[in-house]
Design a protein around this motif. Structure first.
Motif, PDB file in Angstrom:
ATOM      1  N   SER A 181      38.917  38.902  34.305  1.00  0.00           N
ATOM      2  CA  SER A 181      38.615  38.520  35.697  1.00  0.00           C
ATOM      3  C   SER A 181      38.864  39.706  36.634  1.00  0.00           C
ATOM      4  O   SER A 181      38.261  40.760  36.452  1.00  0.00           O
ATOM      5  N   TYR A 219      34.967  38.154  31.294  1.00  0.00           N
ATOM      6  CA  TYR A 219      34.558  37.452  32.522  1.00  0.00           C
ATOM      7  C   TYR A 219      35.015  38.229  33.756  1.00  0.00           C
ATOM      8  O   TYR A 219      35.656  37.731  34.669  1.00  0.00           O
ATOM      9  N   HIS A 230      32.954  38.346  43.804  1.00  0.00           N
ATOM     10  CA  HIS A 230      33.893  37.238  43.934  1.00  0.00           C
ATOM     11  C   HIS A 230      34.596  37.413  45.278  1.00  0.00           C
ATOM     12  O   HIS A 230      35.314  38.397  45.493  1.00  0.00           O
ATOM     13  N   HIS A 267      31.400  36.891  28.627  1.00  0.00           N
ATOM     14  CA  HIS A 267      31.268  36.050  29.814  1.00  0.00           C
ATOM     15  C   HIS A 267      30.705  34.700  29.387  1.00  0.00           C
ATOM     16  O   HIS A 267      29.990  34.600  28.384  1.00  0.00           O
ATOM     17  N   ASP A 271      30.129  30.093  34.189  1.00  0.00           N
ATOM     18  CA  ASP A 271      31.257  30.539  35.013  1.00  0.00           C
ATOM     19  C   ASP A 271      30.929  30.286  36.479  1.00  0.00           C
ATOM     20  O   ASP A 271      30.039  30.911  37.047  1.00  0.00           O
ATOM     21  N   THR A 273      33.056  30.772  38.968  1.00  0.00           N
ATOM     22  CA  THR A 273      33.918  31.590  39.820  1.00  0.00           C
ATOM     23  C   THR A 273      33.394  33.015  39.932  1.00  0.00           C
ATOM     24  O   THR A 273      33.253  33.551  41.040  1.00  0.00           O
ATOM     25  N   VAL A 274      33.117  33.640  38.805  1.00  0.00           N
ATOM     26  CA  VAL A 274      32.566  34.994  38.765  1.00  0.00           C
ATOM     27  C   VAL A 274      31.208  34.911  38.063  1.00  0.00           C
ATOM     28  O   VAL A 274      31.155  34.690  36.851  1.00  0.00           O
ATOM     29  N   VAL A 276      27.931  35.307  35.952  1.00  0.00           N
ATOM     30  CA  VAL A 276      27.687  36.081  34.741  1.00  0.00           C
ATOM     31  C   VAL A 276      26.888  37.342  35.034  1.00  0.00           C
ATOM     32  O   VAL A 276      26.948  38.334  34.275  1.00  0.00           O
ATOM     33  N   THR A 279      28.557  40.754  34.627  1.00  0.00           N
ATOM     34  CA  THR A 279      28.559  41.369  33.305  1.00  0.00           C
ATOM     35  C   THR A 279      27.188  41.925  32.957  1.00  0.00           C
ATOM     36  O   THR A 279      27.080  43.015  32.365  1.00  0.00           O
ATOM     37  N   GLY A 302      33.211  28.259  31.245  1.00  0.00           N
ATOM     38  CA  GLY A 302      33.770  28.344  32.587  1.00  0.00           C
ATOM     39  C   GLY A 302      34.420  29.686  32.826  1.00  0.00           C
ATOM     40  O   GLY A 302      34.037  30.703  32.255  1.00  0.00           O
ATOM     41  N   HIS A 303      35.455  29.683  33.655  1.00  0.00           N
ATOM     42  CA  HIS A 303      36.147  30.919  33.999  1.00  0.00           C
ATOM     43  C   HIS A 303      37.611  30.835  33.573  1.00  0.00           C
ATOM     44  O   HIS A 303      38.218  29.779  33.586  1.00  0.00           O
ATOM     45  N   GLY A 304      38.158  31.976  33.195  1.00  0.00           N
ATOM     46  CA  GLY A 304      39.588  32.061  32.916  1.00  0.00           C
ATOM     47  C   GLY A 304      40.018  31.386  31.635  1.00  0.00           C
ATOM     48  O   GLY A 304      41.134  30.876  31.549  1.00  0.00           O
TER      49      GLY A 304
END
Length: 332
Positions: A181, A219, A230, A267, A271, A273-274, A276, A279, A302-304
């Motif tokens: 992230s 990600y 982001h 990734h 996602d 949040t950020v 794709v 990437t 997803g993210h994280g």
């Protein structure tokens, strides 16, 4: 991968005097709560700046650990206010000769300790890697270096690992950076701007290269330009009124050169949040400059997701894919 910076030849004469005892170093970030029922925290650390980090704010940040997990069996700590940046060291029983320097995420607001830091390090150690988790300074906490403060810590950390490689059974030319992230942004920054002079040398380690021999971006926050940026990471890194020049300076894809090391990109396409596309933009830049890019996109995740949250999903394959990728590289 065999074209390591010539300064690496100096290493054999630099290790003496750099092996400060672990007892003299700052302990890892501490916290109470569910984490105490899990695996023990690392005990060995390395302070990056023996005489204090440069550019200290007038109001010194206060290191604070928060436990975000409500599950007594699962730790999910995060830290902010890091005033003594340092490495937490994880040593395998049988080193395979490769080091991984880990940059956990946290949106440049905090640094995730367990999910992307210690959890990843323990998996790596189980496969013979020597792992170092970096607790870096955060750019929104008043440091003189501003948006370059975390990169200065990353450069210094890589040089320290390179200088002490023999102490840990690490072979030169086998030092990998890995970031998640916002930590992935820091990893991309190091992979593309490793030779940017950001601080005054303080010892012989600073005569060595801070270029990683390979880099893994998971990600990753990458672009600082709309619509890919982001928003939270961008504001904390650059401030609320950053112009186009500052955005460009801190978008790693715009700084890829033929000296950027091979990259491993991961990734999830869902996602939220950020995006794709961060990437994908990085991959395109790497390919345009002839830099190897191993890329894995997962439909769901997803993210994280780190390691633990990927369990039961296709994204759970990424650690083994990373291991096979490292084995495939002709590391010196």
């Amino acid at each position: 991968m065999r074209g390591m910076d010539r300064r690496g030849a100096l290493i054999g004469t630099l290790v003496l005097g750099l092996g400060a005892s672990a007892s003299a170093q700052t302990a890892p970030p501490r916290g109470t709560g569910p984490s105490q029922s899990g695996p023990p925290d690392p005990r060995e650390t390395i302070d990056l700046w023996p005489d204090g980090a440069p550019g200290m704010p007038v109001e010194v940040p206060v290191e604070t650990v928060e436990e975000r997990s409500r599950d007594p069996g699962v730790a999910d700590r995060a830290v902010h206010g890091v005033a003594r940046p340092r490495l937490a060291v994880f040593r395998p029983q049988k080193p395979n000769g490769t080091a991984v320097l880990i940059f956990p995420g946290g949106g440049y607001r905090r640094i995730v300790i367990d999910k992307e830091g210690y959890e990843t390090a323990r998996w790596l150690v189980g496969h013979g890697y020597t792992a170092f988790v970096l607790f870096y300074r955060l750019p929104g906490e008043g440091w003189t270096a501003g948006p370059d403060v975390a990169l200065a810590d990353a450069q210094r950390a890589m040089r320290i690992v390179r200088a002490r490689a023999a102490n840990y059974g690490i072979q030169q030319g086998r030092m990998v950076a890995m970031g998640f992230s916002a930590g992935g942004h820091l990893c991309g920054d190091l992979a593309t701007r490793f030779d940017l002079p950001l601080y005054t040398a303080i010892d012989d380690a600073d005569r060595l290269s801070s270029r990683p021999d390979a880099a893994a971006l998971l990600y990753a926050v990458q672009s600082m330009r709309a619509p890919l940026a982001h928003a939270g990471s961008r504001e904390l890194l650059l401030g609320g009124n950053a112009g186009a020049a500052l955005e460009r300076a801190h978008t790693p894809a715009l700084h890829v050169t033929d000296r950027t090391p091979p990259c491993f990109l991961v990734h999830a396409e869902d996602d939220g949040t950020v995006p794709v596309e961060n990437t994908l933009e990085m991959r395109a830049a790497l390919k345009a400059r002839g830099v190897s890019a191993e890329t894995h996109l997962f439909a769901q995740g997803g993210h994280g997701f780190g390691i633990g949250l990927a369990a039961g999903k296709p994204a759970a394959a990424w650690p083994e894919l990373f291991r096979q990728w490292v084995l495939s590289l002709e590391l010196a």
